[in-house]
Design an enzyme around this catalytic site. Structure first.
Site, PDB file in Angstrom:
ATOM      1  N   CYS A 126       0.810  -1.227   0.000  1.00  0.00           N
ATOM      2  CA  CYS A 126       0.000   0.000   0.000  1.00  0.00           C
ATOM      3  C   CYS A 126       0.840   1.272   0.000  1.00  0.00           C
ATOM      4  CB  CYS A 126      -0.939   0.012   1.202  1.00  0.00           C
ATOM      5  SG  CYS A 126      -2.175  -1.286   1.112  1.00  0.00           S
ATOM      6  N   HIS A 168      -3.374   7.506   3.304  1.00  0.00           N
ATOM      7  CA  HIS A 168      -3.755   6.225   2.712  1.00  0.00           C
ATOM      8  C   HIS A 168      -5.186   5.915   3.143  1.00  0.00           C
ATOM      9  CE1 HIS A 168      -3.782   2.219   1.326  1.00  0.00           C
ATOM     10  NE2 HIS A 168      -3.626   1.644   2.498  1.00  0.00           N
ATOM     11  N   ASN A 209     -10.005   0.441  -0.171  1.00  0.00           N
ATOM     12  CA  ASN A 209      -8.537   0.456  -0.126  1.00  0.00           C
ATOM     13  C   ASN A 209      -7.996   0.016  -1.492  1.00  0.00           C
ATOM     14  OD1 ASN A 209      -5.825   0.031   0.301  1.00  0.00           O
ATOM     15  ND2 ASN A 209      -6.079  -1.104   2.213  1.00  0.00           N
TER      16      ASN A 209
HETATM   17  O1  UT7 Z   1      -3.832  -1.008   3.693  1.00  0.00           O
HETATM   18  C1  UT7 Z   1      -3.061  -1.885   4.423  1.00  0.00           C
HETATM   19  C2  UT7 Z   1      -3.314  -1.809   5.828  1.00  0.00           C
HETATM   20  N1  UT7 Z   1      -4.554  -2.450   6.194  1.00  0.00           N
HETATM   21  C3  UT7 Z   1      -5.291  -1.871   7.113  1.00  0.00           C
HETATM   22  O2  UT7 Z   1      -4.987  -0.794   7.514  1.00  0.00           O
HETATM   23  C4  UT7 Z   1      -6.455  -2.630   7.695  1.00  0.00           C
HETATM   24  C5  UT7 Z   1      -6.390  -2.519   9.178  1.00  0.00           C
HETATM   25  N2  UT7 Z   1      -7.472  -3.172   9.871  1.00  0.00           N
HETATM   26  C6  UT7 Z   1      -8.748  -2.751   9.797  1.00  0.00           C
HETATM   27  O3  UT7 Z   1      -9.086  -1.831   9.091  1.00  0.00           O
HETATM   28  C7  UT7 Z   1      -9.763  -3.434  10.702  1.00  0.00           C
HETATM   29  O4  UT7 Z   1      -9.102  -4.214  11.644  1.00  0.00           O
HETATM   30  C8  UT7 Z   1     -10.792  -4.292   9.926  1.00  0.00           C
HETATM   31  C9  UT7 Z   1     -11.737  -3.383   9.161  1.00  0.00           C
HETATM   32  C10 UT7 Z   1     -10.089  -5.227   8.979  1.00  0.00           C
HETATM   33  C11 UT7 Z   1     -11.627  -5.102  10.901  1.00  0.00           C
HETATM   34  O5  UT7 Z   1     -12.263  -4.252  11.858  1.00  0.00           O
HETATM   35  P1  UT7 Z   1     -12.213  -4.571  13.410  1.00  0.00           P
HETATM   36  O6  UT7 Z   1     -13.022  -3.560  14.091  1.00  0.00           O
HETATM   37  O7  UT7 Z   1     -10.751  -4.682  13.782  1.00  0.00           O
HETATM   38  O8  UT7 Z   1     -12.955  -5.950  13.487  1.00  0.00           O
HETATM   39  P2  UT7 Z   1     -12.413  -7.359  14.005  1.00  0.00           P
HETATM   40  O9  UT7 Z   1     -11.458  -7.941  13.045  1.00  0.00           O
HETATM   41  O10 UT7 Z   1     -11.982  -7.190  15.427  1.00  0.00           O
HETATM   42  O11 UT7 Z   1     -13.741  -8.210  13.976  1.00  0.00           O
HETATM   43  C12 UT7 Z   1     -14.870  -7.879  14.813  1.00  0.00           C
HETATM   44  C13 UT7 Z   1     -16.004  -8.812  14.504  1.00  0.00           C
HETATM   45  C14 UT7 Z   1     -15.601 -10.275  14.477  1.00  0.00           C
HETATM   46  O12 UT7 Z   1     -16.653 -11.036  15.044  1.00  0.00           O
HETATM   47  P3  UT7 Z   1     -16.590 -11.496  16.582  1.00  0.00           P
HETATM   48  O13 UT7 Z   1     -15.360 -12.352  16.712  1.00  0.00           O
HETATM   49  O14 UT7 Z   1     -16.524 -10.245  17.387  1.00  0.00           O
HETATM   50  O15 UT7 Z   1     -17.873 -12.255  16.752  1.00  0.00           O
HETATM   51  C15 UT7 Z   1     -15.493 -10.608  13.014  1.00  0.00           C
HETATM   52  O16 UT7 Z   1     -15.725 -11.960  12.723  1.00  0.00           O
HETATM   53  O17 UT7 Z   1     -16.520  -8.531  13.197  1.00  0.00           O
HETATM   54  C16 UT7 Z   1     -16.576  -9.742  12.424  1.00  0.00           C
HETATM   55  N3  UT7 Z   1     -16.389  -9.407  11.019  1.00  0.00           N
HETATM   56  C17 UT7 Z   1     -17.388  -9.047  10.205  1.00  0.00           C
HETATM   57  N4  UT7 Z   1     -18.700  -8.925  10.403  1.00  0.00           N
HETATM   58  C18 UT7 Z   1     -19.454  -8.520   9.348  1.00  0.00           C
HETATM   59  C19 UT7 Z   1     -15.204  -9.363  10.333  1.00  0.00           C
HETATM   60  N5  UT7 Z   1     -15.440  -8.979   9.061  1.00  0.00           N
HETATM   61  C20 UT7 Z   1     -16.780  -8.792   8.950  1.00  0.00           C
HETATM   62  C21 UT7 Z   1     -17.620  -8.378   7.900  1.00  0.00           C
HETATM   63  N6  UT7 Z   1     -18.937  -8.246   8.140  1.00  0.00           N
HETATM   64  N7  UT7 Z   1     -17.157  -8.080   6.658  1.00  0.00           N
END
Ligand code: UT7
Length: 322
Positions: free
Chosen positions: A113, A249, A279
């Protein structure tokens, strides 16, 4: 002192818009989850046969036209991408040929990225040392080609697109400072498990796909970008209140808001395109820059802080007087 000045910008997006509602139909997700966790509302997806090089070419042509620079006047084409058309030649070479800029140096930079920011840093240094007078710098991706559409954790996050800038040597700033970093120790948090050398089928038999430990990436990204903006201000001998626009970004609105907060900047001074583009990796910063220039928000003489963070990890920034 010779500086690299941005003469003009350009961008290109695929036609097809895919909304969060469209994704609700293929994975267990919701518009509400995607919007509140990421800020994304929709993304563009390349048509079948439409390549990174196609998008890069369109962005480059627009930037060259607005700069009033002929392709034959270019001394350098440098293109940030992690989704090149071919393993080789570099997509920069393919674009150079299609533009008719044959003969000048042309190469790709893979910094995930941060690819465009790395390419900008490289071109800036070639101009500052006098080896290059005019450079075309592109960030372009067809990232959705390596998305696993059955993985809701990652498929909602990415999109395709390209942006470009034309740089020219000038006595006036220009790019004031660039900071480029990487730490390969974080390679397991964000990666694509396949490649020419290791083979194109991984142990799970999934093939090309983005693997990301999102929550961990998020934490490191926020901390690292905090330090990066401090470092950039120091390198540019500037204070945060001298920045007119933050052009970050576009991975996650919450990461963008954290960086703006660190700088004491209101979100009115931040260019946000993640809602429309998601992204786009190397495409993200130049797409946001071009949107800001074309909408008339970014004006000549203003100070812009550009930054990116991505797989590697890599992170990079530039302080620019537009
Ligand atoms: O460009 C390169 C760099 N990349 C980034 O900067 C990405 C960095 N990370 C992020 O932006 C975030 O961590 C994400 C958007 C990827 C995820 O958000 P989060 O608030 O960190 O969510 P999480 O991974 O902690 O997941 C929370 C919950 C989980 O369920 P449980 O375990 O709490 O029951 C996931 O299974 O959300 C669930 N989940 C979803 N639910 C609905 C994960 N993806 C989805 C989805 N729709 N698409």
């Amino acid at each position: 002192m010779t500086y690299a000045r941005i003469l003009a910008t350009g961008s290109a997006l695929p036609e097809r818009v895919v909304t969060n509602a469209d994704l609700e139909k293929i994975v267990d997700t919701s518009d509400e989850w995607i919007r509140t966790r990421t800020g994304i509302r929709e993304r563009r997806i390349a048509a079948e046969g439409e390549t990174t090089g196609d998008l890069a070419l369109r962005a480059a042509q627009q930037a060259l036209q607005d700069a009033g620079v002929k392709p034959s006047d270019l001394d350098m084409v440098v293109l940030g991408t992690t989704t090149p058309d071919l393993v080789f030649p570099a997509t920069a070479c393919l674009v150079q040929d299609r533009l008719g800029a044959n003969g000048c140096m042309a190469f790709d930079v893979n910094a995930a990225c941060s690819g465009f920011m790395y390419a900008l840093g490289v071109a800036n240094n070639f101009i500052r040392t006098g080896q290059v007078r005019r450079a075309l710098v592109i960030g372009a991706e067809t990232l959705t080609r390596m998305v696993d559409w059955s993985e809701r954790e990652s498929c909602v996050l990415f999109g395709d697109g390209a942006g470009a800038v034309v740089l020219e040597a000038s006595d006036e700033p220009g790019i004031i400072a660039t900071c480029l970093h990487a730490d390969g120790g974080y390679k397991d948090l964000l990666y694509n498990p396949v490649g020419v050398s290791v083979g194109f089928t991984d142990e799970k038999n999934h093939g090309v796909r983005i693997c990301m430990r999102g929550r961990e990436v998020f934490k490191v990204a926020v901390k690292t970008l905090d330090a990066l903006v401090d470092e950039t201000l120091q390198a540019a001998h500037m204070h945060a209140d001298q920045i007119d626009w933050l052009i970050p970004h576009q991975a996650n609105l919450r990461i963008i808001e954290a960086t703006a907060k660190r700088l004491g900047m209101s979100m009115d001074q931040v260019i946000v395109t993640v809602d429309k583009h998601a992204n786009t990796s190397s495409g993200s910063v130049p797409l946001a820059l071009d949107a800001a220039v074309r909408s008339g928000r970014v004006k000549r003489g203003q100070h812009l802080l550009l930054e990116a963070f991505g797989g590697g990890f890599t992170w990079a920034s530039a302080m620019v007087r537009y």
